[in-house]
Design a protein around this motif. Sequence first.
Motif, PDB file in Angstrom:
ATOM      1  N   PRO B  34      -1.561   0.092  11.581  1.00 20.77           N
ATOM      2  CA  PRO B  34      -1.442  -1.279  11.076  1.00 20.77           C
ATOM      3  C   PRO B  34      -1.641  -1.321   9.560  1.00 20.77           C
ATOM      4  N   THR B  35      -0.638  -1.798   8.851  1.00 19.25           N
ATOM      5  CA  THR B  35      -0.629  -1.768   7.389  1.00 19.25           C
ATOM      6  C   THR B  35      -0.501  -3.207   6.895  1.00 19.25           C
ATOM      7  N   PRO B  36      -1.302  -3.598   5.897  1.00 15.82           N
ATOM      8  CA  PRO B  36      -1.204  -4.976   5.407  1.00 15.82           C
ATOM      9  C   PRO B  36       0.245  -5.342   5.074  1.00 15.82           C
ATOM     10  N   LYS B  37       0.640  -6.552   5.455  1.00 10.37           N
ATOM     11  CA  LYS B  37       2.044  -6.924   5.317  1.00 10.37           C
ATOM     12  C   LYS B  37       2.427  -7.266   3.882  1.00 10.37           C
ATOM     13  N   ASN B 221      -5.049  -4.051  -0.306  1.00 11.13           N
ATOM     14  CA  ASN B 221      -3.797  -4.785  -0.516  1.00 11.13           C
ATOM     15  C   ASN B 221      -3.928  -5.610  -1.774  1.00 11.13           C
ATOM     16  N   VAL B 227      -8.396  -7.020   5.988  1.00 14.45           N
ATOM     17  CA  VAL B 227      -7.626  -7.462   7.154  1.00 14.45           C
ATOM     18  C   VAL B 227      -8.585  -8.164   8.115  1.00 14.45           C
ATOM     19  N   THR B 234      -1.092  -7.626   9.513  1.00 14.46           N
ATOM     20  CA  THR B 234      -0.513  -6.293   9.336  1.00 14.46           C
ATOM     21  C   THR B 234       0.832  -6.162  10.055  1.00 14.46           C
TER      22      THR B 234
END
Lengths: 193, 478
Positions: B34-37, B221, B227, B234
């Motif tokens: 899960p990666t910050p959007k 981010n 998060v 994410t």
Amino acid sequence: MSEHGSKTAPIAGAHAGETRRDFIHIAAATVTAGGVAAVAWPFVQQLAPAADTRALSSAEVDVSKVPLGSEIRVLIGGQPFFIRHRTPGEIASAKAGDTAQLRDPATDDSRLVKGADGNLNPAILVTSGTCTHLGCVPVGPAQGSVGEFGGWYCPCHGSHYDTSGRVRKGPAPKNLAIPKYEYSSPTMIKISL
Amino acid sequence: MSGPSTYEPKSGFTKWMDERLPIIRFGADLMDFPTPKNLNYWWTFGGILAACLAIQIVTGIVLAMHYVANTQMAFASVERIMRDIDFGWLIRNIHANGASMFFLAVYIHMFRGMYYGSYKNPREVIWILGVVIYFLMMATAFMGYVLPWGQMSFHGSAVITNLIGAIPLIGEPIKTYLMGGPAIGDPTLNRFFSLHYLLPFVIAGIVVLHIWALHVPGNNNPTGVSVKDVKKDTVPFHPYYTVKDGFAIVIFLILFALFVFYFPNALGHADNSVEANPLQTPAHIVPEWYLLPFYAILRAVTFDIGPIPAKLLGVIAMFGAIVVLFILPWLDTSKVRSMRYRPVARSLFVVFAFASVGLGFCGANDPDKFVFNFGPDKVALVYTDTNRQPQREVSDDYAALRARQSALPPTAGAAIEVQSEGFKWLWLSQILGAYYFLYFLVFLPLLGVIEKPKPRPASIADSVRKKHGSATPAAAAH
């Protein structure tokens, strides 16, 4: 695919399941494959012999310096070659017999090269110095052993070559190879890899 | 942050494998991370750096097949690579320019981390591992620069090893162990080659730790806000960031190719095309551009402090400029990560970035030359007076000085020369070097206490929604 491709409708429904996203995937993979191939080529080709190595791939030899009944050995790019000055007896034995029965049939004349005068010079035989079995260098008259057929004997696995460099006995499958060479004068030859 | 693995093996083979070596699960979890959007393009430099390391290792392995580590043959073997090996020119140009590209990317990566506070709790270890990688990169690049055995290679390495000799007590023995003889020579070249081959693999190992440490708290981010809701804040790493990073790598490689194919020597130094001559130092010794800021800090120290001589003080300042990076997570006392919400720190950071680049220019220039001149040049009459003391008379009037000169006796040895007054590069490097340390040691610790940060968004999803002017959470499209 369907999850992400749902926003791009199939083109006129003619090709069910094929979307513009499929096209993008195929196009991207194709470009990537082309790029990888273009990059791989120089990295493979750099392993090839370099220009300076290729420049050392021929040598000129004065055959008049070879003692009768013996040979000289030259290295071209690290590969050994034999230049043998055959006695009339050796020439006669090379020409005698039915060559069709040999393991690698070849007449003595087919293993000679025409000189500047257009005639074969049977006194000088030029062969590769690499045994056709597993690449050892056979011993010859200068080393005191010529094998059972008067030519060369390979000490590694016992192959015998005759005075024309043809294999007569032992595990070697082929005759000693004849390199590319030509007479640049009656006494000078140029051997190329 | 990653939570329990969501990978489920489907086929018989993947089930069998998963119970024995769950490497497919490992890869699947990495891709699903899960990666910050809201990551911007400054976040693509991690991927770019991985590409740079791979390029340097692959081209380096090839070059090592053709290079000869011997002072008599090294220079010629490099020339042979450039002229005789098929595509040797290409592979060496990629490797030589690749070092510059690597440092360009690492500097952007570090400035990004500093601007967005990526070194702060809970990411201190990621940052420290990064500084270790950076330090190893500098060591590797320095030793690699010695290998072609050009004039700059030889005399540059002489300068650096002598620097180490300036350290009291242990300096001289270390220097001797480094060189393996009384001067830079065959033993030095051989051990530098060995270490230059080894260190990139050490770097690769630490990169693994760097990424491992990253995957514990997850990415920072641009907002610096943690998060809060994995679902809303994410997106999976693949395909969102594989594609974004991939695109950025392609753009970066275009810049890379521009140097390799059109300006292959623009970042190098002409003196390194001359074979090393231990009897003659080039007129102007400079390191590669990526080390210039530290070189400027080294040369900026021209004064003794108490019992510490200037030479040692310069070495301390230069190494201190790197060491200070290790403790940066504790020097910055602010709880707010991103400088978007720290107006004062943001301004001081911009000045810091300019100061760092400015130090690079200082390192490239002769410290006694002028950045700019104070007014037009004047003329000076220099002579020896009757008391055998040197005298200097400065004037605008050339004719008058000329008359004075002819009036002096021949024993005065009078001569007229140009007299310039200006702002020395040395002074600029002292100002910028002072700012470099002030930023870390004074401004960052103080700002955390006195600065009033701007309000931060409640969450990443919130900041994205605000930016795109959408009121309803459900419409947060991607």
